[in-house]
Scaffold this active site. Sequence first.
Site: not given
Ligand code: GLC
Length: 748
Positions: A293
């Site tokens: 993430d």
């Molecule tokens: C965010 C979220 C995740 C998302 C990623 C990219 O913080 O936790 O669900 O896919 O970053 O945007």
Amino acid sequence: MQLSRRALLRSGAIVAGLSLAPRVALAQSDRIESLIGRMTLAEKAGQLSCFSDLLRAPGIVFNPGAASGNTAEQLANLRAGKFGMLFNGTGVAGARTMQRMALEETRLGIPLIFAADVIHGLRTIFPIPLAEAGSFDPDLAERTARGAALESTATGIHWTFAPMVDVARDQRWGRVAEGSGEDTCLGQAMAAARVRGFQGTDLRDPTRMLACPKHFAAYGAVAAGMDYNSVDISMEMLREVHLPPFQSSFAAGALTTMSAFNDINGVPSTANRWLLTDLLRGEWAFKGLVVSDWTADEELIAHGYAADGRDAAKKAFLAGVDMSMSSNLYNLHLPALVEAGEVPVAAVDASVRRVLQLKDSIGLFDNPYRSMNAKAERTQIASPALRKLSREAGAKSIVLLRNDGALLPLKASPGRIALIGPFGDDRDNVAGAWAFMADKTIGVDLATGIRAKLANPKMLDVVKGSDVEAALPGGIDAAVAAARAADVVLLAIGETQAMSGEAQSRVAIVIPPAQQALVEAVAATGKPLIILLRHGRALALSGAVKDAPAIVATWFLGSEMGNAVADVLFGTVNPSAKLPVSFPRESGQEPYYYNHKTTGRPASGTPNEEYKARYRETTNEALYPFGHGLSYTSFALSALQMPATVPASGTLTVSATLTNSGKVSGTEVVQLYIHDRVASRTRPVRELKRFERVTLAPGATKQVRFDLTTADLQFWADDKWISEPGAFDIWIGTSSVGGLQGSVALTA
Ligand code: GLC
């Protein structure tokens, strides 16, 4: 009778006990091996890095603190092979420009893959996943996911960071909105359906995109519902509640997953070798790709689990994170870690192989401009068919919580309607969380939807009455006056979408006080109120909101919200959804969920019982339980049938007859629950194991039949799935409360 896996998946008949092995693997190829053989360590680290797309709309960099550079820098990094994927950019022209640069201006010409957070639609927005889960209709979820893939691939997106499959039992957590609620069985069925919808059966189809079940794992179990918080959890809870939706996603063909921010029992998911390698790749034989993430690898430092960026990169990579998101740590440190002998080059090659195989699985080496078709961009987005689907999904996601005196549906000419509250003609909060790429020009607000139903639209008065979290000068007076002049009063109240989703945990899941005061004042006029809730979680209702004769959970339904709500209000559509999350009586009861344990001192519900598992201020029963939802018709269940015993190797067939005992056609969600009365680990008072939507004309009946196997009766103990002989309570009902009850003895 051998039920097909697809049939099992569709009807929610997902077996938690069996390891649902991943359905597809990534293809080997000489081309990939020869590429790997020619790549430098820096180029390998580049393929294992991804960043927010700064070159294309929306170009909004989330988590701005961690944004890496600007457009010129990103183009330079592209040419230098510093990333293999960009995300959250849309637009065919920009995609083609960058793809040409990747093919012609980098040393090895490896195509880029483009991803995005398409959680419930791209331009045409569908109901938030939590709302859609309430439809208990996996086929619907598959169709909306398919719709989202059509629009996403029309704008140059190949991969979505969805479905979010975190089971969420604490409604204070803002990300409840993105998942399928508190139940694992429902969560498994919806997760698998969404993977099927995104991916289809041919990943080289340029209108299909890769799925990414997230966040691996147990992000929904953050302590106290506070986002990014720690997770302390037993292996049993992990296996029985939080992991099965990932297994169902992989069994449905998902080839990627995203490691979570949270730690699990002190080891951050993004550096958790047991989770990302031993379990995922060992026990589950997952052959796909793990992407972290956003900066989750860099956050190992804040977790106090890594000393610095180099240590964080090493720990994340060796745990099993193939691709690093946004932190740039792999570019900065992987080559040196390999040269220092701290990270085996073979492990780096294995991760690079997965990235290249993933690109190959959707045909990017043969067709690098896949999903970059300007004609599709003009014709496939916000089509009438997609808007119709959004409207259908919206109506099927609305839960009729209460309807005393059959206030609903409204008559065709209901007299003067007062639509009161901050969401009456609001279009900024129809989409819900994670809809930042929505086409806002197509959003339909409540007032527009209702007016479209009225012979005389002038019979609708719209009065805001209050802001979302603040009183409006004169607002209540104006609202009370409108209510007095009306025959029907609708209260459009609840949360904004900014109060829902990531980093939006709330200490109290209540209607904001300013709105509560508005409702109290309007209720004092004595007019019958119809409450229309706008929300991304369960709410603890109180006062005049709770006492209103009609209450409708309308969530965030997406682009067609106003029309979907109007379809249900006027009876064009008979509501059929059920709650995917329990509505407690008080916020203080969270985490609150139906499949809880009895404890050694279960309260009976008698007020002020002494020395029982209960709170002083309230009873334990939900205000509105998981699985609850009313219809404009009525249904009756009868003739429950099941054998007295079932052998461990046998199939348990349970059936009952559903009758539409009302005056209009309708759809009921028939639910099957079990309870293991005595076991070597305490078991939930109820566990949903099957569900089926049944549509019946007035007076019609249908026998609903479910087949269970021993796998459905298992639980996790001593590091394995076990089932034990003994008595099981079985219910077939229309909610997690009540229903027809029988029992069956599982024999050795
Ligand atoms: C965010 C979220 C995740 C998302 C990623 C990219 O913080 O936790 O669900 O896919 O970053 O945007």
